[in-house]
Design a protein around this motif. Structure first.
Motif, PDB file in Angstrom:
ATOM      1  N   ALA A 161       0.822  -1.210   0.000  1.00 43.76           N
ATOM      2  CA  ALA A 161       0.000   0.000   0.000  1.00 43.76           C
ATOM      3  C   ALA A 161       0.856   1.260   0.000  1.00 43.76           C
ATOM      4  N   ARG A 162       1.984   1.231   0.693  1.00 43.73           N
ATOM      5  CA  ARG A 162       2.857   2.407   0.735  1.00 43.73           C
ATOM      6  C   ARG A 162       3.533   2.652  -0.615  1.00 43.73           C
ATOM      7  N   VAL A 163       3.896   1.578  -1.308  1.00 45.60           N
ATOM      8  CA  VAL A 163       4.503   1.733  -2.632  1.00 45.60           C
ATOM      9  C   VAL A 163       3.517   2.400  -3.579  1.00 45.60           C
ATOM     10  N   VAL A 164       2.281   1.895  -3.591  1.00 46.45           N
ATOM     11  CA  VAL A 164       1.257   2.451  -4.484  1.00 46.45           C
ATOM     12  C   VAL A 164       0.935   3.889  -4.111  1.00 46.45           C
ATOM     13  N   ASP A 165       0.778   4.147  -2.819  1.00 49.89           N
ATOM     14  CA  ASP A 165       0.447   5.506  -2.384  1.00 49.89           C
ATOM     15  C   ASP A 165       1.564   6.492  -2.726  1.00 49.89           C
ATOM     16  N   ALA A 166       2.833   6.050  -2.533  1.00 48.68           N
ATOM     17  CA  ALA A 166       3.964   6.927  -2.856  1.00 48.68           C
ATOM     18  C   ALA A 166       3.984   7.256  -4.346  1.00 48.68           C
ATOM     19  N   PHE A 167       3.631   6.292  -5.182  1.00 49.27           N
ATOM     20  CA  PHE A 167       3.593   6.540  -6.624  1.00 49.27           C
ATOM     21  C   PHE A 167       2.481   7.518  -6.986  1.00 49.27           C
ATOM     22  N   LEU A 168       1.307   7.321  -6.432  1.00 51.42           N
ATOM     23  CA  LEU A 168       0.177   8.185  -6.781  1.00 51.42           C
ATOM     24  C   LEU A 168       0.380   9.617  -6.293  1.00 51.42           C
ATOM     25  N   ARG A 169       1.180   9.800  -5.267  1.00 53.87           N
ATOM     26  CA  ARG A 169       1.450  11.145  -4.748  1.00 53.87           C
ATOM     27  C   ARG A 169       2.628  11.830  -5.455  1.00 53.87           C
TER      28      ARG A 169
END
Length: 364
Positions: A161-169
């Motif tokens: 979840a952190r990998v995906v969230d970091a990418f989207l931000r």
């Protein structure tokens, strides 16, 4: 102790009772390669080392190490291959494109459920696999979370979840597709995007779409529970390390495999017809998709670094975890594949990778 043997089939020689007749030339060639590989094993000075070579399907495997061998032969252990996992993820994307399920031009953010800000160029799956998405090597938030486990398992503290969230931000400084920067972050995002696009997690896609068709029974993106994994060591070859946990970066570095499975993977690239289900993708990953540097000397495919030799292109990828290293490469012009693994991480001058590359680059 150093151990060497040869076989003409995938797997150790005990799998077959006999083989094709040997010529004097083939025996001499086998002897030369056994000697060269034994020298490479000794030069690595790692607790466990395997150099496995295939020439036209005929394998020569040499094992050894400075440490005490486990109860399982070194060539039967599964080794962490780190970033060489990207060759598997690149082939997986090529297969999904060849199968008509994807085009490679899909915006990753859209697949992951986000809207693209107006006036921005979307980061596509093709950008992610070719390291041209404008992403850093690792997300900025990675380091504070990883620091407490920096010498043991830093990636395990950064979940999906952190990998995906970091990418989207993240907002790239450069327009996607304009600059190359090697990125574990980008290939990790690619794995999650492929999962979102197909409704199947990357590791299940890997198992069903690649490992099963290629009969890679001793390859997996997670540690074994039966003690069949090699144990990593520190840069001085002492002090054991825990099994690598890739966290949310599985598509960029989670695969571990036996040397025999690694050779089987490479042999499929040399002879795509041996696996009709993946033949189109295996051919596609030889095709240059990116040229960079002065004179465009650095050539990349969706899965491999590609260098020229006098006889034709050489394809390779290396990888490392905290306590293990791997080199994978193949040359269609000589029908040669090389898989080299060791349980030690070199951090400055690296004789292991240099030796492996030089062996593959040798002229016949």
């Amino acid at each position: 102790m150093t151990t060497a043997y040869r076989t003409s089939w995938p797997g150790p020689p005990a799998d077959r009772e006999d083989g094709p007749p040997e010529s004097a030339n083939s025996r001499a060639d086998d002897g030369r390669w056994t000697e060269r590989l034994a020298e490479a094993v000794a030069a690595a000075e790692a607790p466990d080392t395997v150099f496995a070579l295939s020439r036209h399907g005929r394998r020569t495997v040499v094992t050894g190490g400075t440490g005490e061998p486990s109860g399982r032969p070194r060539d039967r252990l599964r080794y962490e291959i780190g970033s060489a996992t990207k060759a598997y993820t690149g082939l997986l994307l090529a297969h999904l494109v060849d199968s008509g399920l994807l085009t490679g031009g899909e915006p990753a953010a859209a697949l992951l459920g986000a809207r693209r800000p107006p006036g921005t160029t979307p980061v596509t799956l093709a950008h992610l696999v070719t390291h041209t998405a404008g992403l850093p090597a690792l997300p900025a938030g990675f380091y504070p979370r990883a620091l407490p486990a920096w010498r043991t398992n830093p990636y395990g503290r950064y979940p999906d979840a952190r990998v995906v969230d970091a990418f989207l931000r993240y907002r790239p400084r450069h327009r996607p597709g304009t600059r190359w920067r090697y990125s574990n972050f980008g290939v990790a995002v690619l794995g999650h995007a492929l999962g979102a696009a197909t409704g199947t997690d990357w590791q299940d896609l890997l198992a069903g779409r690649l490992l099963a068709p290629l009969a890679l029974h001793d390859t997996a993106p997670h540690p074994a529970t039966d003690g069949h994994d090699a144990v990593g060591h520190g840069k001085d070859g002492t002090g054991t390390l825990p099994a690598f946990d890739a966290g949310g970066f599985r598509a960029a570095g989670a695969v571990r495999a036996t040397p025999h499975d690694l050779l089987t993977f490479l042999e499929a690239h040399l002879d795509p017809g041996r696996c009709p289900q993946l033949a189109g993708a295996l051919r596609a990953v030889r095709t240059p998709v990116l040229r960079r540097g002065i004179g465009h000397r650095h050539v990349h495919t969706v899965a491999w670094f590609r260098h020229p030799t006098d006889g034709g292109p050489l394809y390779f990828h290396s990888g490392a975890t905290l306590g293990q290293q791997a080199f994978l490469g193949y040359r269609p012009d000589t029908g040669t594949a090389l898989a080299a693994v060791c349980t030690r991480r070199f951090r400055s001058h690296d004789p292991f990778l240099a030796t492996a590359y030089a062996l593959l680059a040798e002229q016949p």
